[in-house]
Design an enzyme around this catalytic site. Structure first.
Site, mmCIF file in Angstrom:
data_model
loop_
_atom_site.group_PDB
_atom_site.id
_atom_site.type_symbol
_atom_site.label_atom_id
_atom_site.label_comp_id
_atom_site.label_asym_id
_atom_site.label_seq_id
_atom_site.Cartn_x
_atom_site.Cartn_y
_atom_site.Cartn_z
ATOM 1 C CD1 TRP A 100 -2.171 -2.322 1.322
ATOM 2 C CD2 TRP A 100 -3.103 -0.941 -0.179
ATOM 3 N NE1 TRP A 100 -3.214 -2.995 0.716
ATOM 4 C CE2 TRP A 100 -3.803 -2.174 -0.197
ATOM 5 C CE3 TRP A 100 -3.513 0.071 -1.049
ATOM 6 C CZ2 TRP A 100 -4.889 -2.406 -1.044
ATOM 7 C CZ3 TRP A 100 -4.586 -0.163 -1.893
ATOM 8 C CH2 TRP A 100 -5.257 -1.381 -1.891
ATOM 9 C CG ASP A 172 -3.483 4.097 3.778
ATOM 10 O OD1 ASP A 172 -4.567 3.968 4.395
ATOM 11 O OD2 ASP A 172 -3.191 3.422 2.772
ATOM 12 C CE LYS A 196 -8.842 -2.050 4.079
ATOM 13 N NZ LYS A 196 -8.497 -3.359 3.516
#
Lengths: 361, 361
Positions: A100, A172, A196
């Site tokens: 990511w 993030d 999530k």
């Protein structure tokens, strides 16, 4: 058969939240309307979005000088929006901790006028740890230092947030928001896809310190943090139903006792699985113990055929989405806030049984 | 009290759709998971998104050389994405028919390298009609001609799609998609926010002719039609639950008899209200009869105080969200596909009663 959903996202949601959403779906609080049918400018929806923000501020301890935005496009759109809003004409520093982080770096490099520098990386050990960041590594003129607090695929996370001086940290936090002990004031900007620990996909939460809001307009109002903040996330129609579900999730966290209690439970769940892995002669965690994620726990047998057998048998027992990401293989258990402890206990029991049947004698 | 929701969007959804969503919310088809909890890469969700696309193709008659994309950000993000993808280094032609056309024009002007030209406007008569477009008004080298097929606020719509030669027509169809007799092949690109005739907010449908997909990458993959098309709308996590609801709405349309039947019903509902307005000595439609919208029907008494009184009494009777947009005042009835005919009949009866009590004798 009891199904346990180990999906990395969209992921398991709290059962009481789903049941409340179900009860209210056709007729929200006697309005004779579904939340999905409500004008985003109605007082009914205004209450929902304001309450969602208020609860998130309480849960995370968000200071008053931060704006909370409910946006669309996922972390992937933030990868572009953040350098576009904060770093044009400046240097943007990134830490490379895996899949990511790499996406964030690649997106920033594509923005005209942003000078991207990767100041640290754990690629030398296949992203199994978080590199140390010290203040002297950080150009104090940079727009920000970008970190990925938890790597969903690699299964590593920052245990503490580094001190980088006066340069804001942009994070993030998609896969461990509401599952950590970080302090919001240690960040300039936090962003997270909802799917999530917050709610359904299609909602992105951005928490931004007001002094970082862009002074110059961005070419598109939808991509402009200052416009979104000035309009309280209602520049256009927001994803109203996803915001409503997020509000229910925040209420559920508060009812359980708040973030401290949630994190304690997350730690207990993760410890159950890590202890089982460490005690096993068959299963291995590929990750440095000092940087183990609470929310995404990869493990392998070291034998691809055996991993495959494990995944097949686990699936047959109702353990869904345990298969590791296609880029790394093996297994991955995502233990987000809503994942029940019993699911971890049953997985651990299943792993022991599998090891008895398939491990070296 | 029966509630009728005249909201311009998010708007009323079909009751059978909401009831099905409610029944399946906690446990989708025996999976023991909510659709909100499913991985977007799972076979269960793959079936949902593929079926949604298939149904939309059937309903609208979308030819094979068009891609169907399920995106985020609403029409507002499309206002920027479209010129960014299709018109950099070129001329983009726009028709100005009111509030939404103006937003599209303003966003296009903000894109570097796009030469925006407004080729026709109905501003001279306060946007109460659709200006005629003929081929000789259209520079055949332009990237596209942008039209807004229905103005949600002004209440006008294109009855036919103009012939502009070989230049593709790009259409914001947000407020009358699935409520018209247009042919997809008359357009190069159609886009629509879902929250009127498709499903919940947070989903944007884009239908794009393949030859219009950008050949050069856009700086952000999320804003790049070619990337989204190559990934079948799964470049990142899409708004999965909104796509599921859209699928249920498409099934509902098919069960009712398809688009032809839906449009017939829309025409009947709209005629009921327009006939009542035309027969009234109190209520006036501000719109040219030749361009009246089927989906958004504004009307006024000509007296602001009386409009206010009407809105208050209507609200007390369960007619929700009838108040006109703040920019134009008066009343507006949005009669999208899911709005029941009985609601129009009851509104018309209420208008007659109000006129008897308040109109000139």
């Amino acid at each position: 058969m009891t199904v346990y959903n180990f999906s990395a996202g969209p992921a398991v949601l709290p059962k009481p939240v789903l049941e409340k959403a179900q009860a209210e779906l056709v007729n929200y609080q006697g309005s004779e309307m579904s939340v999905m049918e409500m004008s985003h400018r109605s007082s009914l929806f205004d209450n929902i979005i304001k309450e969602a923000e208020k609860l998130l501020r309480e849960i995370m301890g968000i200071p008053d000088n931060y704006k909370v935005l409910f946006l669309q496009g996922g972390a992937s759109l933030q990868f572009s929006m953040i350098p576009l809003n904060l770093a044009v004409g400046k240097k943007a520093l990134y830490v490379n901790t895996g899949a990511w982080a790499k996406k964030a770096i690649s997106a920033a490099k594509a923005i005209d006028g942003v000078e991207v520098e990767v100041i640290a990386s754990s690629e030398d050990k296949n992203f199994t740890y978080v590199p140390e960041i010290t203040k002297d590594m950080v150009d104090q003129e940079a727009a920000y230092v970008h970190i990925t607090t938890n790597e969903t695929i690699g299964g590593i996370s920052y245990q503490t947030i580094p001190d980088v001086g006066d340069v804001p940290i942009v994070a993030d936090m998609s896969s461990n928001i509401l599952a950590n002990n970080y302090k919001v004031e240690d960040f300039g900007l936090i962003y997270a896809g909802a799917q999530k620990n917050i709610g359904p996909s299609g909602l992105t939460v951005v928490i931004i310190r007001e002094d970082l809001l862009n002074k110059e307009p961005i070419f598109s109002p939808m991509l402009d943090f200052a416009v979104q903040a000035a309009n309280d996330s209602l520049y256009n129609t927001p994803p109203t139903y996803a915001i409503y579900i997020a509000k229910l999730v925040f209420e559920w966290i508060q009812e359980l006792g708040g973030l401290q209690e949630i994190v304690k439970r997350d730690q207990e769940k993760a410890a159950l699985l890590y202890d089982a892995i460490d005690a096993s002669n068959l299963f291995i965690s590929p990750v440095d113990k000092n940087y183990r994620s609470l929310t995404n726990i990869p493990f392998v047998t070291g034998d691809e055929e055996l991993d495959k057998k494990f995944n097949q048998e686990a699936l047959a027992q109702g353990f869904q989405n345990l298969k590791g990401h296609r880029s790394v293989g093996g297994m991955r258990a995502s233990l987000y806030n809503a994942f029940p402890k019993e699911g971890v206990e049953e997985l651990v029991a299943f792993m022991k049984k599998f090891e008895d049947e398939n491990g070296e004698k």
